[in-house]
Design a protein around this motif. Structure first.
Motif, PDB file in Angstrom:
ATOM      1  N   ASP A  36       0.831  -1.206   0.000  1.00  0.00           N
ATOM      2  CA  ASP A  36       0.000   0.000   0.000  1.00  0.00           C
ATOM      3  C   ASP A  36       0.866   1.257   0.000  1.00  0.00           C
ATOM      4  N   THR A  37       1.944   1.227   0.782  1.00  0.00           N
ATOM      5  CA  THR A  37       2.872   2.365   0.814  1.00  0.00           C
ATOM      6  C   THR A  37       3.545   2.551  -0.534  1.00  0.00           C
ATOM      7  N   GLN A  40       1.158   4.252  -3.201  1.00  0.00           N
ATOM      8  CA  GLN A  40       0.533   5.538  -2.886  1.00  0.00           C
ATOM      9  C   GLN A  40       0.695   6.568  -3.998  1.00  0.00           C
ATOM     10  N   GLN A  47      -3.917   1.502  -8.222  1.00  0.00           N
ATOM     11  CA  GLN A  47      -4.419   1.449  -6.847  1.00  0.00           C
ATOM     12  C   GLN A  47      -5.794   0.767  -6.794  1.00  0.00           C
ATOM     13  N   SER A 108      -9.384   0.886   0.558  1.00  0.00           N
ATOM     14  CA  SER A 108      -8.067   0.349   0.202  1.00  0.00           C
ATOM     15  C   SER A 108      -7.832  -1.035   0.787  1.00  0.00           C
TER      16      SER A 108
END
Length: 381
Positions: A36-37, A40, A47, A108
């Protein structure tokens, strides 16, 4: 001397390769929050794909995009049409969550995708119009969007007791759709559900091998998948996320199959894994996901599997009289009741916002207990 040096060099390179493989494997297990990082600052479409894949895996209580990709491949392998419906469902529900401004952390994490995927898969399974019936995409899209609205409405209510919304939106939406349709419907004809306890006219002896085959199929039936190969791939996807969760999935399915045998369930239901999937879900929910794994929670997980399986048989016999399936109501109700329990089980409960993979939950609890004992020792000194 030269041979010793050569062997040492070979051993060190082998150790390096082994360490690299282990590192890659560990990076692909669990929740993969580092991904996820990394995503970003990437394109929004990438995403969205990541969120959707997490939603695919969330159906079976996992939170891993690679597991989601493997499961989607399994569904396409079993039936390209079902794989397409599932993909449309998870994407539509995720996009609806984005458009309606739902909490970004929930989107997310795939929490708004899995109910939409389940609704679309069940619509395809119960449709009697056959594969590639494109008109079915209309209720698939609408049903997936409805799941997001129900999820958003139920969240404030269940948050008061720190309970997950789980698959309540899916169960409600698919019930409404099936109640609005019938076998002779001009646009959306459907099959009628058959009670698992219905008496067969040409009853035959049980095939032990097919009954055993129904155990992994019970895990696949969580995605309405009745093929052995794709079901084994789904089990492998769960094992990638958490070996402990995969063990409880197979254990719960075996318990559900045993419960079906004890209640004289029709052989086709046993062979297809339909008696096992609620037991698998009930066992996974208690055996390490919402509760820290221990011998106590393991026993409660076994009890939850039996309870889910027997409740599923009862509900299926009741609802089958009007041609409706019990879906996953049994496992959802039992898991909710387990989360509301007091006593020794409550001490192992994990707050919903802190739930991770079972192994990470266990690791976090051990670290917390170690820190607590260290604080007590320093206080005593």
């Amino acid at each position: 001397m030269w041979m010793d040096k050569k062997n040492d060099a070979g051993d060190s390179s082998r150790d390096t390769r082994t360490g690299w493989v282990q590192k890659v494997h560990l990076r692909c297990m669990g929740d993969m929050l580092h991904l996820d990082t990394l995503m970003q600052d990437r394109w929004w479409v990438l995403q969205l794909l990541l969120w959707a894949l997490r939603g695919v895996a969330r159906v079976i209580l996992a939170n891993n995009p690679i597991s989601g990709l493997l499961i989607l491949a399994a569904l396409l392998w079993a039936s390209p049409w079902q794989g397409l419906l599932g993909s449309v469902g998870v994407l539509c529900s995720t996009l609806t969550a984005v458009i309606t401004g739902q909490d970004k952390s929930e989107v997310s994490a795939g929490l708004h995708g899995f109910n939409g995927m389940l609704v679309s898969l069940l619509m395809g399974v119960f449709s009697s119009a056959g594969d590639w019936y494109w008109t079915l995409l209309l209720p698939v899209i609408l049903g997936s969007a409805t799941c997001v609205l129900l999820f958003s409405s139920l969240s404030p209510l269940l948050d008061r007791w720190d309970l997950p919304v789980a698959v309540f939106p899916f169960n409600i939406t698919i019930f409404l759709f099936l109640l609005c349709t019938r076998p002779e419907h001009p646009y959306f004809p459907r099959h009628l559900a058959v009670p698992p306890g219905a008496v067969q006219v040409n009853a035959t002896q049980l095939d032990a091998l097919q009954v055993l085959q129904g155990i992994p199929l019970g895990v696949g039936q969580i995605y309405a998948c009745g093929s052995l190969g794709p079901s084994l791939l789904i089990v492998g996807a769960v094992m990638l996320y958490s070996p402990l969760l995969a063990v409880h999935a197979l254990l719960g399915s075996a318990i559900g199959t045993l419960a079906g045998l004890s209640m004289g369930v029709r052989p086709p239901s046993l062979y297809a894994g339909l008696s096992g999937f609620n037991g698998a879900l009930g066992c996974m929910a208690v055996g390490g996901l919402f509760f820290t794994f221990s011998w106590r929670t393991h026993l409660f997980a076994i009890a939850s599997a039996f309870f889910s399986a027997y409740m599923d048989i009862a509900l299926s016999n009741l609802l089958g009289t009007v041609g409706l399936p019990a879906c996953s109501w049994a496992a959802t109700i039992v898991a909710t009741l387990m989360l509301l329990m007091n006593g020794s089980l409550k001490a192992y409960r994990i707050p919903i916002g802190q739930v991770q993979s079972p192994e990470q939950n266990l690791r976090s609890r051990n670290q917390w207990e170690a820190g607590r004992s260290a604080d007590q020792d320093s206080t005593d000194v």
